[in-house]
Design an enzyme around this catalytic site. Sequence first.
Site, short mmCIF file in Angstrom:
data_model
loop_
_atom_site.label_atom_id
_atom_site.label_comp_id
_atom_site.label_asym_id
_atom_site.label_seq_id
_atom_site.Cartn_x
_atom_site.Cartn_y
_atom_site.Cartn_z
N ASP A 28 -8.41 -6.04 -5.79
CA ASP A 28 -8.08 -4.85 -5.01
C ASP A 28 -8.77 -3.64 -5.62
OD1 ASP A 28 -6.98 -2.84 -3.50
OD2 ASP A 28 -4.89 -3.44 -3.81
N HIS A 49 -6.74 -5.97 -1.13
CA HIS A 49 -5.61 -5.10 -0.79
C HIS A 49 -4.76 -5.83 0.25
CE1 HIS A 49 -3.63 -1.27 -0.95
NE2 HIS A 49 -3.76 -1.06 0.35
N SER A 93 0.83 -1.19 0.00
CA SER A 93 0.00 0.00 0.00
C SER A 93 0.88 1.25 0.00
CB SER A 93 -0.97 -0.05 1.18
OG SER A 93 -1.98 0.92 1.05
#
Length: 638
Positions: A326, A357, A214
């Site tokens: 995601d 994610h 991320s």
Amino acid sequence: MKRRLHGGAGALTLAAALAAATALPAAADVPARDGAAPRLTVAGGETQPVFSRADAVTQTVTIETTADSDRDGVRDRVQMRIMRPKETATAGLKVPTILEASPYWAGINNVPNHPVDIGDARARSLTTTQRDLADVFPGYYDNYFLPRGYAVANLDSIGTGGSTGCPTSGDRSEQAGAKAAVDWLNGRARGWAPDGTPVKATWSTGNVGMIGQSYNGTLPNMAAATGVEGLKAIVPIAGISSWYDYYRAGGGVVAPGGYQGEDLDVLAEAVLTRENPEVCAKVIEEIEATQDRETGDYSKVWAARDYVGQARKVRAAVMVVHGLNDWNVKVKNSVQWWNALKEAGVPRKLWLHQGNHSTPFRWRVEEWLRQTHHWFDRYLYGIRNGIENEPRVDVEQADGTWETAKDWPIPGTRTVPVSLNAGPSGQPGTLGLRPRPGAPQSFTDAGRTRTAEQLLADEDLADPNRLAYLTGPLPSAVRVDGIPSVSLRASLDGRSPYLTALLVDYGTDTRPTGSRVTTAEQVCFGESVPGDPGCTYRQQLATQTAPYKIITRGWLDARNRHGFSRSEPVEAGKPYTFRWDLEPTDYTVKAGHRLGVILLSTDYDYTLRYPAGTEVSVRPGVSRVLLPLARGGREALK
């Protein structure tokens, strides 16, 4: 966050599993030299775990950057915490570093998002959730990589934790913060111990790898895009390559999945955990004032946060990892980075998995560690282990199995134009290889009150708030593998400028949701120390039985029909040709299922939500979707 798991009789020792799979010696098979400090040991083409995690030395250093993001006349400093083998302090051992940079080590603030129902005001409130900075080495890197001859480091991004400066959500100042850590490890930046004593990385080889998920996966991209010398390899997991494609799409304001109303300023304020955060108020106010939530046009704000055009500067080998489910950091961010790195001739690998994610470590533990281990060994230690000659691409299928390929999209994929054709009166239209023009078809936007999932249901019935185009049951499976796009001849009349297209798999089936289920199988991957056994529990795909699944989706602000950098008025009722991409995907529609295209205006969970009532009129036959199909896909659509 480090998992506090405890070993047991049923634990599988990862070193033994890897040894069995590769015929290489396990950690216990590497002999120690009596009375002598261990030294780097390589067997079977990989570094062996001969150093003690328990005896590791730690240090904290504050590093000078080239940025002054808080505008106080003093260069920003970033704080880095390091753990390294004891022998780097006692026996002159020099090692490379695996670095995870993050704005999250000190926790986050709870910041309200912007309103997305046009006309609403933004409520202001702020609460703070702080993390204990004593827990400075979460994750598995210390247990697994340090015994193999690596230092492991955590870096506070500018404006967070022990660093100074202001968070700026991905601009050049944050790039400078990540770059400074690599510079210090190469002797090019100044650093200080907590007591103010100057300190140098005399133990460092200068070779650095970065890894993270991320934001933590975006910072490796940012650092690599500077071309900094010494950054040899990165593993960006669900990382951003262009912040425009995180908070915008097709000229419109489009949210990351699950975070409607978030934007650059909200994120910057959320991670602002430095001392005296009030010094950053003006910086964040300026971000809010310049990010433009009216049009979503690409501007210099976004150009300063776009690394795709800097791919030619990258010196690091890049292993790109992303979840096909995601919708937070959308797949486009990794695919466009992958393509840019290919153009630049950068050594690269790609993992596409069925998660959302997330990081695939816990459901493909052995292979994940083998490949990332060999990636860092190859590029940080120069060990010729052949990782660069293995298939470049690993793709997880919906049933949890994996396949490899030499490139992605899978070789043999071809773009096939499929027409959106009119159907019988009152019925959905059809998808076909032959265009069948017909009278315009219209729908009225109600996306402020109805979600996309509600609008795509009952696909065989007419719905005044969307248009549906369907194939018949497919005679064979169709694999959509790449970037679908839409070319639509249409007019709009109303306030909403948004056009949304959904590609849908219709057919009751059990499919992966993107999340994972934790099993009872424990896997031990590294040296155990008090409070951290170096183990985890394996995960597997979570599934759901449902009559459909959205394969992918994409958005356009009709005012940006000629480019994302400028808005142009839309004349009510005037037909235009609109073209836009959907998010990249790798998805197989099974035989017997139907493939569908659903056209909407407002997408409740992603776009701004204007008052209902915009009428969209579409010309069938001349409108089409362009599908990247693997071999045999075109024949199934005849």
